[in-house]
Scaffold this motif. Sequence first.
Motif, PDB file in Angstrom:
ATOM      1  N   LEU A  62      15.587  41.197  33.669  1.00 23.62           N
ATOM      2  CA  LEU A  62      16.729  41.153  34.596  1.00 23.62           C
ATOM      3  C   LEU A  62      16.315  40.538  35.919  1.00 23.62           C
ATOM      4  O   LEU A  62      16.986  39.647  36.447  1.00 23.62           O
ATOM      5  CB  LEU A  62      17.261  42.562  34.849  1.00 23.62           C
ATOM      6  CG  LEU A  62      18.364  43.055  33.954  1.00 23.62           C
ATOM      7  CD1 LEU A  62      18.600  44.534  34.180  1.00 23.62           C
ATOM      8  CD2 LEU A  62      19.627  42.281  34.181  1.00 23.62           C
ATOM      9  N   ASP A  63      15.227  41.016  36.455  1.00 17.82           N
ATOM     10  CA  ASP A  63      14.718  40.518  37.726  1.00 17.82           C
ATOM     11  C   ASP A  63      14.393  39.024  37.636  1.00 17.82           C
ATOM     12  O   ASP A  63      14.828  38.226  38.470  1.00 17.82           O
ATOM     13  CB  ASP A  63      13.474  41.323  38.111  1.00 17.82           C
ATOM     14  CG  ASP A  63      12.850  40.869  39.409  1.00 17.82           C
ATOM     15  OD1 ASP A  63      13.502  41.028  40.473  1.00 17.82           O
ATOM     16  OD2 ASP A  63      11.705  40.362  39.379  1.00 17.82           O
ATOM     17  N   MET A  64      13.662  38.642  36.618  1.00 18.97           N
ATOM     18  CA  MET A  64      13.249  37.252  36.453  1.00 18.97           C
ATOM     19  C   MET A  64      14.440  36.308  36.322  1.00 18.97           C
ATOM     20  O   MET A  64      14.515  35.277  37.003  1.00 18.97           O
ATOM     21  CB  MET A  64      12.356  37.090  35.220  1.00 18.97           C
ATOM     22  CG  MET A  64      11.982  35.638  34.945  1.00 18.97           C
ATOM     23  SD  MET A  64      11.260  35.351  33.315  1.00 18.97           S
ATOM     24  CE  MET A  64       9.902  36.469  33.329  1.00 18.97           C
ATOM     25  N   HIS A  65      15.385  36.662  35.464  1.00 13.55           N
ATOM     26  CA  HIS A  65      16.472  35.732  35.179  1.00 13.55           C
ATOM     27  C   HIS A  65      17.543  35.720  36.263  1.00 13.55           C
ATOM     28  O   HIS A  65      18.188  34.693  36.476  1.00 13.55           O
ATOM     29  CB  HIS A  65      17.026  35.973  33.779  1.00 13.55           C
ATOM     30  CG  HIS A  65      15.977  35.697  32.749  1.00 13.55           C
ATOM     31  ND1 HIS A  65      15.427  34.441  32.572  1.00 13.55           N
ATOM     32  CD2 HIS A  65      15.313  36.514  31.906  1.00 13.55           C
ATOM     33  CE1 HIS A  65      14.493  34.488  31.649  1.00 13.55           C
ATOM     34  NE2 HIS A  65      14.404  35.747  31.224  1.00 13.55           N
ATOM     35  N   ALA A  66      17.711  36.820  36.964  1.00 10.97           N
ATOM     36  CA  ALA A  66      18.606  36.805  38.129  1.00 10.97           C
ATOM     37  C   ALA A  66      18.025  35.866  39.189  1.00 10.97           C
ATOM     38  O   ALA A  66      18.755  35.056  39.786  1.00 10.97           O
ATOM     39  CB  ALA A  66      18.785  38.211  38.690  1.00 10.97           C
ATOM     40  N   LYS A  67      16.731  35.927  39.404  1.00 20.17           N
ATOM     41  CA  LYS A  67      16.081  35.029  40.371  1.00 20.17           C
ATOM     42  C   LYS A  67      16.162  33.582  39.905  1.00 20.17           C
ATOM     43  O   LYS A  67      16.392  32.676  40.711  1.00 20.17           O
ATOM     44  CB  LYS A  67      14.641  35.461  40.611  1.00 20.17           C
ATOM     45  CG  LYS A  67      14.543  36.748  41.412  1.00 20.17           C
ATOM     46  CD  LYS A  67      13.109  37.234  41.538  1.00 20.17           C
ATOM     47  CE  LYS A  67      13.053  38.518  42.352  1.00 20.17           C
ATOM     48  NZ  LYS A  67      11.702  39.109  42.350  1.00 20.17           N
ATOM     49  N   ASP A  68      15.975  33.361  38.599  1.00 22.93           N
ATOM     50  CA  ASP A  68      16.084  32.003  38.054  1.00 22.93           C
ATOM     51  C   ASP A  68      17.492  31.451  38.240  1.00 22.93           C
ATOM     52  O   ASP A  68      17.669  30.273  38.565  1.00 22.93           O
ATOM     53  CB  ASP A  68      15.711  31.979  36.566  1.00 22.93           C
ATOM     54  CG  ASP A  68      14.218  32.166  36.322  1.00 22.93           C
ATOM     55  OD1 ASP A  68      13.422  32.068  37.291  1.00 22.93           O
ATOM     56  OD2 ASP A  68      13.846  32.421  35.159  1.00 22.93           O
TER      57      ASP A  68
END
Length: 148
Positions: A52-58
């Motif tokens: 979640l964290d990674m793809h929200a930032k992406d």
Amino acid sequence: MNLRLNYRVVNDPAYQAMMAMEKFAGSRSGDKVLYELLKIRVSQINGCSFCLDMHAKDLLKLGDYSDHILLLSVWREVPLFTEKERAVLELAEAVTLISQEGVPQPLYEKLREHVSEEEYVDLIIAINTINSWNRIAISTGMYPGCFE
């Protein structure tokens, strides 16, 4: 939070196999925003904080999609998402929760209004890939920032 193990180090061939799948899935997606929305929604369902964290930032790197991120879990209730995005998000949910009712024929037909058969298969591969990443991250105890 404790990282159980760094699977990337413990089993590099397994990591490389997943990366090959990710590269394939990513290369097949013409719409990077939709691809990230799909990954975020699946990660929400699976409860994977790392992904979640990674793809929200992406997704935020692609533009100001903060409203999309904030409202993604209630996508059915807001006019923010396009019909194609809605169909893809519904497919992402159906495939992630496949044991509940499979992929109903009306959903397949709705999706086919927006994508070709080849693109449909690409979406299934993308959904399965993020589901695999979620399961690896959760099983190994990954959390946002665990590798920093």
